[in-house]
Design an enzyme around this catalytic site. Structure first.
Site, short mmCIF file in Angstrom:
data_model
loop_
_atom_site.label_atom_id
_atom_site.label_comp_id
_atom_site.label_asym_id
_atom_site.label_seq_id
_atom_site.Cartn_x
_atom_site.Cartn_y
_atom_site.Cartn_z
N ASP A 11 35.48 46.03 41.94
CA ASP A 11 34.90 44.72 41.66
C ASP A 11 35.63 43.70 42.52
O ASP A 11 36.84 43.50 42.37
CB ASP A 11 35.06 44.38 40.18
CG ASP A 11 34.15 43.23 39.75
OD1 ASP A 11 33.51 42.63 40.62
OD2 ASP A 11 34.10 42.93 38.54
N ASP A 105 28.86 42.83 44.89
CA ASP A 105 30.33 42.87 44.85
C ASP A 105 30.89 43.91 43.90
O ASP A 105 32.08 43.88 43.59
CB ASP A 105 30.88 41.50 44.46
CG ASP A 105 30.47 41.09 43.05
OD1 ASP A 105 29.42 41.56 42.58
OD2 ASP A 105 31.20 40.29 42.43
N GLU A 106 30.08 44.87 43.47
CA GLU A 106 30.53 45.79 42.43
C GLU A 106 29.87 47.14 42.60
O GLU A 106 28.68 47.23 42.89
CB GLU A 106 30.18 45.20 41.06
CG GLU A 106 30.72 45.93 39.87
CD GLU A 106 30.33 45.24 38.56
OE1 GLU A 106 30.71 45.77 37.51
OE2 GLU A 106 29.64 44.20 38.60
#
Length: 547
Positions: A11, A105-106
């Protein structure tokens, strides 16, 4: 359940805000909020400096401004964030073929499937190397969680934030989870949390003690049973590399409710075109057209129409959305509109009627254009140039006002509205309507219609690269700096300054730094934070480097 912590969850830390800080030296170490800047906008991401004031994601932007009035408020640059995300995802796919992206983003990674880790030591080494590679390639930090399941790996990465790594040793999962609030578990939102609290259950440990029968009685068989399994640290979900897209949609929330029915139709047509573009970019077509309307009283209506076959024809989607709109009463005003396509396929069934209609419309437009050109009178050409410039300026200002409301949906990376843009457009257009040449009128209108969104990149012919710090009243303020420079100077220009133009974002890391060495944003960075959850330590695990 596997026996080694070989499921990794990455993350990125405050991704949008951190990317903006890395790109703008003057914002490093300061509160930054990224999101829709209109009165109905919401926060997409807040930097850790802004979070100290209580600002967080999904918060109304008005509330964020009250909590942190001196923060920097920026419009999202999604194309820029996607470029960075692509770099990160490439690093993840070097580790394993099983990478499951959850957002820009993860992502989850199955290290065992990639053959890069089979035990704790190897998994930890991979996680540490990944964090170092991300910093080297992008200049940004990410937090890593390692565990035997997806649920636990995600919890570990949350505990490791910011800029840390946490590995949950097999056999210690229940001890880790027991003191945590029930809201830690996926699927437990505010409503379920309140329901459990009223039953005297506030921690994961109490959830496990309650037993499956009691949870089923409280929450139903499916939800109660799954929560009980998670409370016992059971999660058999595999890492899935490909997720089937079920629908494609776009929506805009408007700063001011739209009452004009004609304007509503125009917005629906514009949204339909954007939706089709997104559909084509994904390589899909679809059968079911969906229209979403949120009215002035927050009531939300959804209408849908299923076609005979899948399509990616913008004319077909526009017409279907327009038909759906006719069944919706918008008298009191509209605050949100959305158009979507579902029932996706990888092929299209051509609508010959729609194609024939589009061809007829194109032929008609060509005929009109030929007639005007054939007139040949200089006065006619000049008059038409003036009218076109005037209409273009007014239309641009009107459409821009609609675009500004798209902040809440955070749906795209177009430029927002500069206050006074409509006025400037009117002046630029009217200056050429009575006898100026067509080229001059078009150029003046084009310059006057330009809009500058806070945070977006620009380039000046004299001063070089910079970014928009703010705009309004016919002026735009630019700070001239680059990712590798010192904080730059601020200058103000007219919004129609011909030497100022929009530009593409500069890379956060120079090409030479991608292969080694320290980047501009690495200077002064803290050492890598690494933690491990071991049995016998009560409470939440501590990770060095976390606040």
């Amino acid at each position: 359940m596997r026996t080694a912590p070989t499921i990794l969850h990455l993350d990125m830390d405050a991704f949008y805000a951190s990317a903006e800080q890395a790109a703008k030296p003057s914002l490093r170490g300061k509160a930054v909020v990224v999101g829709g800047l209109g009165p109905r906008g919401v926060v997409a991401t807040a930097s850790y400096e802004a979070r100290r004031f209580g600002v967080h994601s999904a918060m109304p932007m008005g509330q964020a401004r009250r909590l942190a009035p001196n923060a920097a408020y920026l419009v999202p640059r999604f194309s820029f964030y996607r470029q960075i995300s692509d770099q990160v995802m490439r690093l993840l796919r070097e580790l394993s073929p099983l990478v499951e992206p959850l957002s820009l983003d993860e992502a989850f990674v199955d290290l065992e499937a990639g053959g890069v880790a089979a035990d704790e030591a190897a998994a930890r080494a991979v996680g540490e190397r990944l964090r170092a590679d991300i910093l080297r390639v992008t200049g940004l930090s990410g937090s890593v969680g390692l565990a035997v399941s997806k649920m636990l790996a995600k919890i570990a990465s949350e505990q490791a934030k910011p800029d840390g790594l946490l590995l949950i040793s097999p056999g210690t999962e229940r001890e880790l989870l027991a003191p945590m609030t029930v809201r830690t578990l996926p699927g437990v939102g505010p409503a379920t949390g309140d329901h459990l609290r009223r039953a005297g259950i506030t921690t994961v440990g109490e959830l496990a003690e309650a037993g499956e029968d009691e949870l089923v009685r409280l929450l139903g068989k499916a939800h109660g049973g799954s929560l009980y399994a998670m409370a016992l640290a059971r999660d058999e979900r595999p890492v899935v590399a490909e997720r089937d897209t079920k629908s494609v949609s776009v929506e805009d929330t408007y700063d001011v409710d739209i009452h004009d029915r004609v304007r509503v139709r125009m917005e629906v047509a514009r949204l339909a075109d954007r939706c089709v573009q997104r559909l084509r970019d994904a390589g899909h077509s679809g059968r079911t057209i969906v229209l979403k309307v949120r009215r002035f009283d927050f009531s939300t209506l959804t209408r849908s129409e299923t076609l005979r076959g899948p399509t990616d024809d913008p004319g077909v989607v526009r017409e279907a959305a327009a038909r759906l709109l006719e069944s919706v009463d918008t008298t009191g005003g509209v605050r949100l509109l959305g158009v979507g396509v579902s029932g996706l396929a990888d092929y299209t069934q051509e609508d010959l009627f729609a194609q024939a209609q589009a061809q007829a419309q194109a032929d008609a437009e060509a005929g009109v254009g030929g007639g005007v050109a054939g007139a040949g009178a200089e006065g006619v050409v000049e008059a038409e140039a003036g009218v076109r410039a005037d209409v273009g300026a007014q239309g641009g200002a009107g459409l821009g006002t609609g675009e500004a409301g798209g902040g809440e949906a955070l749906d795209g990376d177009g430029r927002g509205v500069a206050a006074g843009g409509g006025e400037a457009g009117g002046e630029g257009a009217s200056g050429d309507g009575a006898g100026g040449d067509a080229a001059g009128g078009a150029e003046s209108a084009s310059l006057a219609e330009r809009r500058w969104s806070a945070g977006h990149d620009v380039r000046h012919a004299v001063h070089g690269a910079g970014w928009v710090q703010g705009s309004g009243l016919g002026r735009v303020t630019v700070r001239f700096e680059t990712p590798g420079s010192a904080p730059g100077r601020v200058r103000t220009f007219r919004t129609d300054d011909p030497e100022l133009e929009a530009s593409d974002p500069l890379p956060l890391v120079a090409s030479g730094h991608a292969d080694g060495g320290r980047t501009a944003v690495e200077v002064g960075a803290a050492e890598d934070a690494v933690g491990t959850w071991e049995p016998g330590v009560a409470g939440t695990p501590e990770v060095s480097g976390a606040p």
